[in-house]
Design a protein around this motif. Structure first.
Motif, PDB file in Angstrom:
ATOM      1  N   MET A  68       0.675  -1.134  -0.097  1.00 10.37           N
ATOM      2  CA  MET A  68       0.018  -0.118  -0.063  1.00 10.37           C
ATOM      3  C   MET A  68       0.724   1.142   0.225  1.00 10.37           C
ATOM      4  O   MET A  68       0.067   2.415  -0.059  1.00 10.37           O
ATOM      5  N   MET A  69       2.016   1.052   0.292  1.00 11.39           N
ATOM      6  CA  MET A  69       3.123   2.321   0.126  1.00 11.39           C
ATOM      7  C   MET A  69       3.045   2.853  -1.352  1.00 11.39           C
ATOM      8  O   MET A  69       3.127   4.131  -1.658  1.00 11.39           O
ATOM      9  N   ASN A  70       2.466   2.170  -2.120  1.00  6.87           N
ATOM     10  CA  ASN A  70       2.211   2.521  -3.750  1.00  6.87           C
ATOM     11  C   ASN A  70       0.897   3.114  -3.858  1.00  6.87           C
ATOM     12  O   ASN A  70       0.830   3.659  -5.186  1.00  6.87           O
ATOM     13  N   THR A  71       0.052   2.954  -3.084  1.00  7.97           N
ATOM     14  CA  THR A  71      -1.332   3.584  -3.361  1.00  7.97           C
ATOM     15  C   THR A  71      -1.579   4.446  -2.446  1.00  7.97           C
ATOM     16  O   THR A  71      -2.660   5.313  -2.770  1.00  7.97           O
ATOM     17  N   MET A  72      -1.119   4.671  -1.087  1.00  5.10           N
ATOM     18  CA  MET A  72      -1.615   5.607  -0.207  1.00  5.10           C
ATOM     19  C   MET A  72      -1.270   7.083  -0.658  1.00  5.10           C
ATOM     20  O   MET A  72      -0.258   7.270  -1.123  1.00  5.10           O
ATOM     21  N   LYS A  73      -2.180   7.918  -0.411  1.00  6.44           N
ATOM     22  CA  LYS A  73      -2.064   9.303  -0.797  1.00  6.44           C
ATOM     23  C   LYS A  73      -2.637  10.038   0.565  1.00  6.44           C
ATOM     24  O   LYS A  73      -3.715   9.823   0.761  1.00  6.44           O
ATOM     25  N   PRO A  74      -1.778  10.991   0.664  1.00 10.07           N
ATOM     26  CA  PRO A  74      -0.414  11.613   0.572  1.00 10.07           C
ATOM     27  C   PRO A  74       0.403  10.602   1.340  1.00 10.07           C
ATOM     28  O   PRO A  74       0.284   9.993   2.069  1.00 10.07           O
ATOM     29  N   MET A  75       1.521  10.181   0.542  1.00  8.31           N
ATOM     30  CA  MET A  75       2.436   9.295   1.142  1.00  8.31           C
ATOM     31  C   MET A  75       3.940   9.876   0.917  1.00  8.31           C
ATOM     32  O   MET A  75       4.527  10.562   0.133  1.00  8.31           O
ATOM     33  N   ASN A  76       4.619   9.934   2.241  1.00  6.50           N
ATOM     34  CA  ASN A  76       5.849  10.580   2.472  1.00  6.50           C
ATOM     35  C   ASN A  76       7.112   9.299   2.621  1.00  6.50           C
ATOM     36  O   ASN A  76       8.072   9.513   2.925  1.00  6.50           O
ATOM     37  N   LEU A  77       6.515   7.921   2.648  1.00 12.55           N
ATOM     38  CA  LEU A  77       7.417   6.976   2.815  1.00 12.55           C
ATOM     39  C   LEU A  77       8.218   6.628   1.661  1.00 12.55           C
ATOM     40  O   LEU A  77       7.569   6.564   0.592  1.00 12.55           O
ATOM     41  N   THR A  78       9.469   6.278   1.637  1.00  7.96           N
ATOM     42  CA  THR A  78      10.459   5.816   0.448  1.00  7.96           C
ATOM     43  C   THR A  78      10.876   4.474   0.510  1.00  7.96           C
ATOM     44  O   THR A  78      11.643   4.164  -0.607  1.00  7.96           O
ATOM     45  N   GLY A  79      10.740   3.649   1.773  1.00 10.54           N
ATOM     46  CA  GLY A  79      11.237   2.450   1.651  1.00 10.54           C
ATOM     47  C   GLY A  79      12.706   2.399   2.498  1.00 10.54           C
ATOM     48  O   GLY A  79      13.337   1.404   2.199  1.00 10.54           O
ATOM     49  N   GLY A 134      -6.667   5.443  -0.626  1.00  8.53           N
ATOM     50  CA  GLY A 134      -5.677   4.421  -1.227  1.00  8.53           C
ATOM     51  C   GLY A 134      -5.349   3.318  -0.248  1.00  8.53           C
ATOM     52  O   GLY A 134      -4.208   2.654  -0.554  1.00  8.53           O
ATOM     53  N   MET A 135      -5.862   3.050   0.804  1.00  4.03           N
ATOM     54  CA  MET A 135      -5.559   2.075   1.598  1.00  4.03           C
ATOM     55  C   MET A 135      -7.050   1.303   1.995  1.00  4.03           C
ATOM     56  O   MET A 135      -7.255   0.705   3.173  1.00  4.03           O
ATOM     57  N   GLY A 136      -7.750   1.137   1.145  1.00  2.00           N
ATOM     58  CA  GLY A 136      -9.332   0.539   1.448  1.00  2.00           C
ATOM     59  C   GLY A 136     -10.336   1.199   1.814  1.00  2.00           C
ATOM     60  O   GLY A 136     -10.004   2.219   2.691  1.00  2.00           O
ATOM     61  N   ASN A 137     -11.550   0.984   1.892  1.00  2.00           N
ATOM     62  CA  ASN A 137     -12.593   1.604   2.419  1.00  2.00           C
ATOM     63  C   ASN A 137     -12.829   3.381   2.039  1.00  2.00           C
ATOM     64  O   ASN A 137     -13.513   3.786   2.652  1.00  2.00           O
ATOM     65  N   GLN A 187     -12.210  -4.080  -4.396  1.00  2.00           N
ATOM     66  CA  GLN A 187     -11.325  -3.907  -5.853  1.00  2.00           C
ATOM     67  C   GLN A 187     -10.757  -2.603  -5.986  1.00  2.00           C
ATOM     68  O   GLN A 187     -10.344  -2.323  -6.845  1.00  2.00           O
ATOM     69  N   ASP A 188     -10.769  -1.702  -4.698  1.00  2.00           N
ATOM     70  CA  ASP A 188      -9.875  -0.419  -5.083  1.00  2.00           C
ATOM     71  C   ASP A 188      -8.501  -0.721  -5.044  1.00  2.00           C
ATOM     72  O   ASP A 188      -7.974  -2.038  -4.900  1.00  2.00           O
ATOM     73  N   ALA A 189      -7.452   0.057  -5.563  1.00  2.00           N
ATOM     74  CA  ALA A 189      -6.360  -0.110  -5.861  1.00  2.00           C
ATOM     75  C   ALA A 189      -5.402  -0.488  -4.481  1.00  2.00           C
ATOM     76  O   ALA A 189      -4.408  -1.359  -4.608  1.00  2.00           O
ATOM     77  N   GLY A 190      -5.892   0.049  -3.417  1.00  2.60           N
ATOM     78  CA  GLY A 190      -5.280  -0.242  -2.147  1.00  2.60           C
ATOM     79  C   GLY A 190      -5.321  -1.436  -1.621  1.00  2.60           C
ATOM     80  O   GLY A 190      -4.338  -2.403  -1.146  1.00  2.60           O
ATOM     81  N   SER A 191      -6.553  -1.958  -1.827  1.00  2.96           N
ATOM     82  CA  SER A 191      -7.030  -3.351  -1.179  1.00  2.96           C
ATOM     83  C   SER A 191      -6.337  -4.385  -2.043  1.00  2.96           C
ATOM     84  O   SER A 191      -5.992  -5.608  -1.467  1.00  2.96           O
ATOM     85  N   LYS A 192      -6.377  -3.939  -3.370  1.00  2.00           N
ATOM     86  CA  LYS A 192      -5.762  -4.926  -4.372  1.00  2.00           C
ATOM     87  C   LYS A 192      -4.253  -5.321  -4.080  1.00  2.00           C
ATOM     88  O   LYS A 192      -3.648  -6.442  -4.211  1.00  2.00           O
ATOM     89  N   ALA A 193      -3.694  -4.201  -3.845  1.00  5.18           N
ATOM     90  CA  ALA A 193      -2.293  -4.063  -3.787  1.00  5.18           C
ATOM     91  C   ALA A 193      -1.815  -4.917  -2.195  1.00  5.18           C
ATOM     92  O   ALA A 193      -0.790  -5.514  -2.385  1.00  5.18           O
ATOM     93  N   PHE A 194      -2.654  -4.297  -1.378  1.00  8.25           N
ATOM     94  CA  PHE A 194      -2.467  -5.367   0.053  1.00  8.25           C
ATOM     95  C   PHE A 194      -2.775  -6.793  -0.141  1.00  8.25           C
ATOM     96  O   PHE A 194      -1.800  -7.691   0.175  1.00  8.25           O
ATOM     97  N   VAL A 195      -3.693  -7.276  -0.765  1.00 10.57           N
ATOM     98  CA  VAL A 195      -4.077  -8.558  -1.135  1.00 10.57           C
ATOM     99  C   VAL A 195      -2.947  -9.380  -1.856  1.00 10.57           C
ATOM    100  O   VAL A 195      -2.676 -10.538  -1.395  1.00 10.57           O
ATOM    101  N   LYS A 196      -2.593  -8.683  -3.005  1.00  7.14           N
ATOM    102  CA  LYS A 196      -1.353  -9.272  -3.517  1.00  7.14           C
ATOM    103  C   LYS A 196      -0.135  -9.405  -2.505  1.00  7.14           C
ATOM    104  O   LYS A 196       0.576 -10.573  -2.754  1.00  7.14           O
TER     105      LYS A 196
END
Length: 451
Positions: free
Chosen positions: A91-102, A389-392, A330-339
């Protein structure tokens, strides 16, 4: 006089040296009161120049809610991997706003320690205290019991350590027992009642006689209260409200009186293995086959999860309730987390896993936004924070009580599941506007930023 004065000065210097040595060796938990307000560098378990920062994951590894705890721990470990730049970032790819870089949090690699709450408040508080005093954690998360959450949240406030609550559904967590240092992403009993009411009215009408079996602690009490408020608002009568101990195992003594009560609806304010056991035994007693008051007897489980559906099996088929999140979204965040979760563990995540993963990222992101681990500044970044971008759907951490507001799911146990994980039908995605309420209705005070 001069001799006494000299002795006093000598003792003062000796005491000061002993105290300084003790403070150097002691955990910051014992010293934070002297320093927290003085400077933002002096706070509980400040990682300072260390190359790592430690988080505490306090989950039920034993007890009635252990299944939820196991999935929470999987999610926490996945979140740490993503924060440290490993894996696909989820979900670091889908959350907005996002300040994390890995790159960890504020350039520090994330480490973690774990504890077992045992689904008991005293054990959870002791475990959290150990994490603070011995392990040097800057944040604690987890728990699958509101009693646990409230106990740990209170300790966190005292210690000056942020608590990102895991699975806690009692109104009290962000109501009368709310704390400045505590935050809840999970929804609550009031929101469950608001979401479930219109569906109950449509499917079961306005003339029902409801019997409650309720877990005897803060979550059960507030869920019973909220569901009663909803059902009585529809015109339903409340036949009885019976409290049951957590971890009872055998619920037959509580189910038998229902048969002759005149009730045509059973509301199970139970969770985890308690819900699995009480529902299974209710079905074995033949309640779902009964006709009462000219109506088919119904069972409602206001809060349940896919993990509980797996445990209950066919007994949960067709039963209505609510859930915080579901892996089928089926939102982007949920799909990213499930994957991400599925790749890591070979099966989809539960709502407990989802909320704990999200809470970890939210804390880390707030530190990045604040540019510091200093709790008062991190807290201010979380209060009123709006994200997506984190579901719901679009979500907000309400500043007044630290409760997240987002869409809520009404679900039904699936009649003909295709797989062991495809167990819930989403009946309705209830918009957050329909479950919001005035922050003042439950009372409580957040308390100070600096403790």
């Amino acid at each position: 006089m001069s001799k006494n004065k000299k002795d006093q000065n000598t003792i003062s210097r000796r005491d000061m040296l002993k105290t300084s040595a003790a403070l150097a060796a002691a955990p910051m938990f014992f010293t934070k009161g002297a320093y927290a307000g003085a400077h933002s560098k002096n706070f509980t378990n400040n990682p300072g120049s260390s190359s790592t920062v430690t988080l505490g994951f306090n989950v039920p590894q034993t007890g009635a809610y252990a299944d939820e705890g196991a999935d929470e721990l999987r999610a926490f470990k996945l979140a740490v991997k993503h924060l440290n730049g490993e894996g696909d970032s989820g979900m670091m790819n889908t959350m907005k706003p996002m300040n994390l870089t890995g790159n960890g949090i504020l350039g520090k690699k994330v480490a973690y320690v774990t504890g077992d709450t045992q689904t008991k408040s005293d054990a959870a508080r002791a475990s959290a205290k150990r994490m603070i005093e011995k392990d040097g954690v800057v944040m604690i998360s987890g728990g699958s019991s509101s009693g646990v959450a409230i106990a740990v949240q209170s300790l966190a406030q005292e210690a000056g350590v942020i608590f990102m609550a895991g699975l806690t559904h009692s109104n009290d967590t962000t109501g009368k027992d709310k704390r400045r240092y505590g935050f809840r992403h999970f929804f609550n009993a009031k929101m469950t009642g608001s979401a479930l009411g219109p569906v109950l009215k449509e499917e079961m009408g306005t003339e029902r006689n409801a019997y409650h079996l309720t877990s005897d602690y803060t979550w059960g009490w507030t869920q019973e209260e909220s569901i009663k408020e909803t059902t009585e608002g529809l015109g339903w009568n409340t036949a009885a409200t019976i409290r049951t101990p957590v971890g009872a195992g055998d619920f037959s003594q509580f189910i038998t009186p229902i048969l002759n009560s005149g009730a045509d609806t059973l509301i199970l304010n139970h969770y985890g293995k308690d819900m699995i056991n009480s529902l299974t035994q209710s079905v074995q007693f033949g309640l779902r086959d009964k006709m009462v008051n000219g109506k088919q007897f119904e069972i409602i489980v206001p809060l349940y999860s896919r993990l509980m559906a797996q445990g209950a099996g066919k007994n949960l088929q067709g039963i209505l309730g609510t859930t915080n999140w579901d892996w089928q979204l089926q939102d982007a965040g949920s799909k990213a987390f499930v994957k991400s979760f599925g790749t890591e563990y070979g099966f989809p995540p539960s709502m407990a896993a989802h909320t704990c993963y999200v809470q970890t990222l939210l804390y880390a992101n707030a530190c990045e936004r604040a540019g510091t681990f200093y709790p008062p500044e991190v807290i201010k970044q979380l209060e009123g924070f709006k994200f997506d971008g984190m579901g719901n759907g679009e979500t907000e951490y309400r500043a007044e009580d630290h409760q997240c507001f987002k869409d809520v799911l009404v679900v039904r146990g699936k009649a003909n599941p295709n797989t062991q994980f495809d167990l819930l039908d989403i009946v309705k995605e209830v918009p957050r506007a329909e479950v919001e309420y005035d922050a003042s209705i439950f009372g409580g005070e957040l308390g100070p930023y600096v403790v």
